[in-house]
Design an enzyme around this catalytic site. Sequence first.
Site, PDB file in Angstrom:
ATOM      1  N   ASP A  45       0.845  -1.193   0.000  1.00 10.21           N
ATOM      2  CA  ASP A  45       0.000   0.000   0.000  1.00 10.21           C
ATOM      3  C   ASP A  45       0.879   1.240   0.000  1.00 10.21           C
ATOM      4  OD1 ASP A  45      -2.663   1.490   0.716  1.00 10.21           O
ATOM      5  OD2 ASP A  45      -1.179   2.207   2.163  1.00 10.21           O
ATOM      6  N   TYR A  50       2.603  10.075  -0.483  1.00 13.50           N
ATOM      7  CA  TYR A  50       3.749   9.555   0.273  1.00 13.50           C
ATOM      8  C   TYR A  50       5.071   9.834  -0.441  1.00 13.50           C
ATOM      9  CZ  TYR A  50       0.251   6.621   2.718  1.00 13.50           C
ATOM     10  OH  TYR A  50      -0.831   6.156   3.420  1.00 13.50           O
ATOM     11  N   LYS A  75      -3.119   5.584  -3.716  1.00 14.91           N
ATOM     12  CA  LYS A  75      -4.193   6.522  -3.412  1.00 14.91           C
ATOM     13  C   LYS A  75      -3.928   7.869  -4.086  1.00 14.91           C
ATOM     14  CE  LYS A  75      -3.321   5.687   1.064  1.00 14.91           C
ATOM     15  NZ  LYS A  75      -2.579   4.398   1.031  1.00 14.91           N
ATOM     16  N   HIS A 108      -7.732   9.239  -1.371  1.00 22.75           N
ATOM     17  CA  HIS A 108      -7.015   9.223  -0.097  1.00 22.75           C
ATOM     18  C   HIS A 108      -7.823   9.834   1.048  1.00 22.75           C
ATOM     19  CE1 HIS A 108      -2.619   9.266   1.534  1.00 22.75           C
ATOM     20  NE2 HIS A 108      -3.467   9.020   2.505  1.00 22.75           N
TER      21      HIS A 108
END
Length: 293
Positions: A45, A50, A75, A108
């Site tokens: 994931d 990120y 996401k 997200h």
Amino acid sequence: MTTTTLTLNNGVELPALGFGVFQTPADQTATAVAEAFRVGYRLVDTAAAYANERGVGDAFRASGLTRDDVFIQTKLWISDYGYDQALHSFEKSARKLGVDQIDLLLLHQPLTSRFELTLDAYRALEKLYADGRVRAIGVSNFMPEVLTELLEKTEVVPAVNQIEVHPYFQQRELQALHAEHDILTQAWSPIGGVTIYGAGQKSTLENETIGQIADAHGKSPAQVMLRWHLQQGRSAIPKSVKPARIAENFDVFDFELTGDELAAIDALDTGVRSGPEPTSITLENYGREIPEA
């Protein structure tokens, strides 16, 4: 014994236990994911926000695993909401990951202050799903009212809602709504790692009840909490960059919690969220540019 895979509402299977890379530095991501693959994880994931999707892709390409071996989920961030923006965001993520098809694509956060953009972004996910560019679509951090509105105004029921769930924050009302619509609950911070507790409140890893259960099984508190998720039908995505912890978190399929032990962990719920309140996520406060691939 709990199954190692779960079936989504569209028939797609995913590993019940995945590997998360939230807050993993970009220069450490490929090494951490490579270790996770070595241990046996097959679900990773990540997220556009990120800034480490490229490391996930690098680890996959170096792993020797086939595309069918690995379940990759990512996401889209709120800065890329809107129909055309979300379609382009998929392309950015796919190029960074180095794949043509993403297994699970999530929104997200709900952008509640501009919910029309959220709906348009989800409709883009529906288009990607219809075109076979993604195998399943879903959301993350959608609370009951917002999830209900999404269900009323879109066509495809989300396969997953990825939310904060750990023994101290269980979101039972939301999980019940998921069950009603056959939406899988996927737990982020599954062992309470992001929780900041009040005075006198011990962390989940130091909780006496969880510790006693762990001792009874010869396991760690983290392993007990992950087992609790799996036995209750949730997917969980623990994260670490430490090889020993990565291996420990995966070693949860050789024991079973009793009904009383599950109930004892259920009784630890405080109802206190540790992550940000979803309604606080706005473009003004959290908007950031997601770079091109």
